[in-house]
Design a protein around this motif. Structure first.
Motif, mmCIF file in Angstrom:
data_model
loop_
_atom_site.group_PDB
_atom_site.id
_atom_site.type_symbol
_atom_site.label_atom_id
_atom_site.label_comp_id
_atom_site.label_asym_id
_atom_site.label_seq_id
_atom_site.Cartn_x
_atom_site.Cartn_y
_atom_site.Cartn_z
ATOM 1 N N HIS A 3 48.314 33.160 47.211
ATOM 2 C CA HIS A 3 47.547 34.358 47.171
ATOM 3 C C HIS A 3 45.854 33.444 47.823
ATOM 4 N N ILE A 83 40.200 38.302 38.332
ATOM 5 C CA ILE A 83 41.648 37.421 37.138
ATOM 6 C C ILE A 83 39.753 36.726 36.418
ATOM 7 N N ARG A 103 29.861 32.698 43.409
ATOM 8 C CA ARG A 103 28.103 32.019 44.510
ATOM 9 C C ARG A 103 27.188 33.252 45.325
ATOM 10 N N HIS A 128 27.605 28.500 42.803
ATOM 11 C CA HIS A 128 28.732 27.663 43.743
ATOM 12 C C HIS A 128 28.610 26.147 43.232
ATOM 13 N N VAL A 129 30.043 25.983 42.455
ATOM 14 C CA VAL A 129 30.638 25.018 41.534
ATOM 15 C C VAL A 129 30.168 23.652 42.480
ATOM 16 N N ASN A 155 37.204 28.596 36.834
ATOM 17 C CA ASN A 155 38.264 29.907 37.334
ATOM 18 C C ASN A 155 38.381 29.240 39.021
ATOM 19 N N ALA A 157 38.537 29.042 43.019
ATOM 20 C CA ALA A 157 39.750 28.603 43.623
ATOM 21 C C ALA A 157 38.792 28.809 45.119
ATOM 22 N N TYR A 221 46.038 23.783 48.869
ATOM 23 C CA TYR A 221 46.017 24.755 47.101
ATOM 24 C C TYR A 221 47.301 24.510 46.607
ATOM 25 N N LYS A 225 46.503 22.562 42.622
ATOM 26 C CA LYS A 225 46.758 23.012 41.283
ATOM 27 C C LYS A 225 47.437 22.359 41.289
ATOM 28 N N GLY A 252 50.992 34.186 37.610
ATOM 29 C CA GLY A 252 52.179 33.889 38.828
ATOM 30 C C GLY A 252 51.496 34.984 40.269
ATOM 31 N N ILE A 254 49.207 38.106 41.053
ATOM 32 C CA ILE A 254 48.378 38.889 39.885
ATOM 33 C C ILE A 254 47.573 39.706 40.544
ATOM 34 N N THR A 256 45.018 41.119 42.406
ATOM 35 C CA THR A 256 43.555 41.042 42.699
ATOM 36 C C THR A 256 43.617 41.132 44.095
ATOM 37 N N PHE A 258 43.209 39.496 46.520
ATOM 38 C CA PHE A 258 43.419 38.164 47.357
ATOM 39 C C PHE A 258 44.975 38.889 47.304
HETATM 40 N N1 LIG Z 1 45.786 36.029 41.929
HETATM 41 C C1 LIG Z 1 46.650 35.741 42.085
HETATM 42 O O1 LIG Z 1 48.063 35.769 42.098
HETATM 43 C C2 LIG Z 1 46.268 33.981 41.325
HETATM 44 C C3 LIG Z 1 47.777 33.772 41.235
HETATM 45 C C4 LIG Z 1 47.272 31.623 40.806
HETATM 46 C C5 LIG Z 1 46.573 31.317 40.767
HETATM 47 N N2 LIG Z 1 44.901 32.495 41.052
HETATM 48 C C6 LIG Z 1 43.542 30.950 40.298
HETATM 49 O O2 LIG Z 1 43.140 32.606 39.590
HETATM 50 C C7 LIG Z 1 42.059 32.307 39.838
HETATM 51 C C8 LIG Z 1 40.976 33.176 39.839
HETATM 52 O O3 LIG Z 1 42.117 34.094 41.620
HETATM 53 P P1 LIG Z 1 41.526 35.132 41.120
HETATM 54 O O4 LIG Z 1 42.160 36.143 42.216
HETATM 55 O O5 LIG Z 1 40.484 36.903 40.333
HETATM 56 O O6 LIG Z 1 41.135 35.532 43.110
HETATM 57 P P2 LIG Z 1 40.366 34.116 43.389
HETATM 58 O O7 LIG Z 1 41.970 33.427 43.487
HETATM 59 O O8 LIG Z 1 40.118 34.468 45.212
HETATM 60 O O9 LIG Z 1 39.205 33.543 42.552
HETATM 61 C C9 LIG Z 1 38.611 32.652 43.068
HETATM 62 C C10 LIG Z 1 37.375 33.196 43.138
HETATM 63 O O10 LIG Z 1 36.382 31.942 43.131
HETATM 64 C C11 LIG Z 1 35.154 31.744 43.704
HETATM 65 N N3 LIG Z 1 35.026 30.915 44.842
HETATM 66 C C12 LIG Z 1 35.797 30.347 45.403
HETATM 67 N N4 LIG Z 1 34.706 29.195 45.640
HETATM 68 C C13 LIG Z 1 33.438 28.720 45.351
HETATM 69 C C14 LIG Z 1 32.352 28.118 44.677
HETATM 70 N N5 LIG Z 1 32.341 27.035 45.719
HETATM 71 N N6 LIG Z 1 31.763 28.537 43.659
HETATM 72 C C15 LIG Z 1 32.285 29.472 43.432
HETATM 73 N N7 LIG Z 1 32.830 30.367 43.332
HETATM 74 C C16 LIG Z 1 34.265 29.954 44.038
HETATM 75 C C17 LIG Z 1 35.648 32.901 44.864
HETATM 76 O O11 LIG Z 1 34.580 33.649 45.292
HETATM 77 C C18 LIG Z 1 36.589 34.024 43.931
HETATM 78 O O12 LIG Z 1 35.809 34.783 43.190
HETATM 79 C C19 LIG Z 1 41.802 31.284 41.054
HETATM 80 O O13 LIG Z 1 41.532 29.693 40.493
HETATM 81 C C20 LIG Z 1 43.045 31.340 41.410
HETATM 82 O O14 LIG Z 1 43.620 29.974 42.296
HETATM 83 C C21 LIG Z 1 45.228 33.627 41.271
#
Ligand SMILES: NC(=O)c1ccc[n+]([C@@H]2O[C@H](COP(=O)([O-])OP(=O)(O)OC[C@H]3O[C@@H](n4cnc5c(N)ncnc54)[C@H](O)[C@@H]3O)[C@@H](O)[C@H]2O)c1
Length: 317
Positions: A3, A83, A103, A128-129, A155, A157, A221, A225, A252, A254, A256, A258
């Motif tokens: 994703h 997440i 953000r 904004h990180v 968290n 990404a 990406y 990771k 894995g 998840i 969401t 995305f």
């Molecule tokens: N959903 C999945 O299947 C999955 C799988 C593996 C890992 N992850 C990881 O889990 C975490 C959360 O994923 P998710 O599925 O909830 O959605 P996601 O992967 O989009 O979550 C990332 C969040 O980060 C925020 N973001 C992006 N750039 C940013 C910035 N500069 N400052 C602040 N926030 C920012 C986005 O708005 C988003 O809400 C992420 O690190 C993602 O890589 C998700």
């Protein structure tokens, strides 16, 4: 599979997915049961004492599990949705005071309203990180509101484009590494003086199962990771002598928003599920449970680890 951001890719034979376009060609006691004569009163004082000890241990561990983070203060980035939101909610339910961020201020406001309806102790702000001032404000408000910091969960990404790792545009690469890796390192570095002031502090980086086995269309990406898994190990070794633990969650696939392109498209969903031995996508709540454990004292002897929560996917790697 994978994703990310606006795009989602499932790595399966001949399968490609993105949010915009989806295509693919498929691929009571055992004594109770064992003896009719069993009765606690007939087995003598030692076994009775043992029963009492076991029952009081199980009560206290249940109580401990329910509020195991009481007195802790946690910061969770990108925590108004998905997440991150589930992690913030779970840490607060487990007793922590939690600072959420995103953000967009309007997302922070609506997440705060939802969490406060549940009587959870939360504060929130825009962050904004990649912005140094935002990170500074994040920790400044944590201290002014809750007085300390025990837990950092990084968290946030991004994944602005899909493609193989060497096809990645340099600007896209920089953006991915800036948000996913550099910001995680900077957040940890900037949180450290605060974490050092507390006992049993910890950091959790959110990586991905893609960090172990790159998703072919999410090359950069995936590598970002992988870097987080390395950052976890390196920081854990540095900080272990100080009692600060550093661990990593590697989700894995998840459910969401995305991963919508997966579960809303039948063939994509089937292809994804065929890669997951448990036969279903994970939930944000299941990811939150792992993080709650990792930052709790139940995980007091765990540092430098990356926990894969992937429904058995790594069993096939
Ligand atoms: N959903 C999945 O299947 C999955 C799988 C593996 C890992 N992850 C990881 O889990 C975490 C959360 O994923 P998710 O599925 O909830 O959605 P996601 O992967 O989009 O979550 C990332 C969040 O980060 C925020 N973001 C992006 N750039 C940013 C910035 N500069 N400052 C602040 N926030 C920012 C986005 O708005 C988003 O809400 C992420 O690190 C993602 O890589 C998700």
């Amino acid at each position: 599979m994978l994703h990310l951001g606006k795009q989602l890719v499932v790595r399966a034979p001949k399968l490609r997915l993105s949010a915009g376009a989806v295509s693919g060609s498929g691929q009571s006691s055992s004594l109770d049961q064992n003896s009719n004569n069993y009765s606690p009163n007939r087995v003598g004082p030692n076994l009775n004492q043992c029963h009492k000890r076991l029952s009081s241990t199980s009560q206290s561990s249940t109580a401990g599990t329910m509020k195991r983070l009481t007195g802790k203060v946690a910061v969770v980035t990108a925590s108004t949705d998905g997440i991150g939101f589930a992690i913030a909610k779970r840490l607060a339910e487990d007793g922590a005071a939690v600072v959420i961020s995103s953000r967009k201020q309007k997302n922070v406001d609506s997440a705060l309203a939802e969490l406060r309806k549940l009587n959870l102790n939360v504060h929130g702000l825009k962050c904004h990180v990649s912005e140094p001032e935002d990170r500074k404000q994040l920790f400044a408000e944590t201290i002014s509101k809750f007085g300390k910091l025990n837990i950092l969960v990084s968290n946030a990404a991004t994944n602005p484009a899909v493609g193989g790792v060497l096809e990645c545009d340099e600007k896209v690469w920089d953006k991915i590494f800036d948000v996913n890796v550099k910001s995680s390192y900077l957040l940890a570095k900037e949180a450290l003086p605060l974490l050092r002031q507390q006992k049993n502090s910890s950091i959790v980086f959110v990586s991905s199962i893609a960090g172990y086995d790159a998703f072919e269309l999410l090359g950069a990406y995936s590598v970002s990771k992988t870097a987080l898994i390395g950052l976890t190990k390196a920081a854990a070794k540095d900080l272990a002598p100080e009692g600060i633990r550093v661990n990593c969650l590697a989700p894995g696939v998840i459910r969401t928003k995305f991963s919508k392109a997966l579960y809303e498209n039948e063939s994509a969903n089937e292809a994804a599920l065929s890669k997951i031995p448990m036969g279903r996508l994970g939930t944000s709540e299941e990811m939150a449970g792992v993080v709650s454990f990792l930052v709790s004292e139940d995980a007091g002897y765990i540092t430098g680890e990356s926990i894969v929560a992937g429904g058995g996917m790594t069993a096939r790697l």
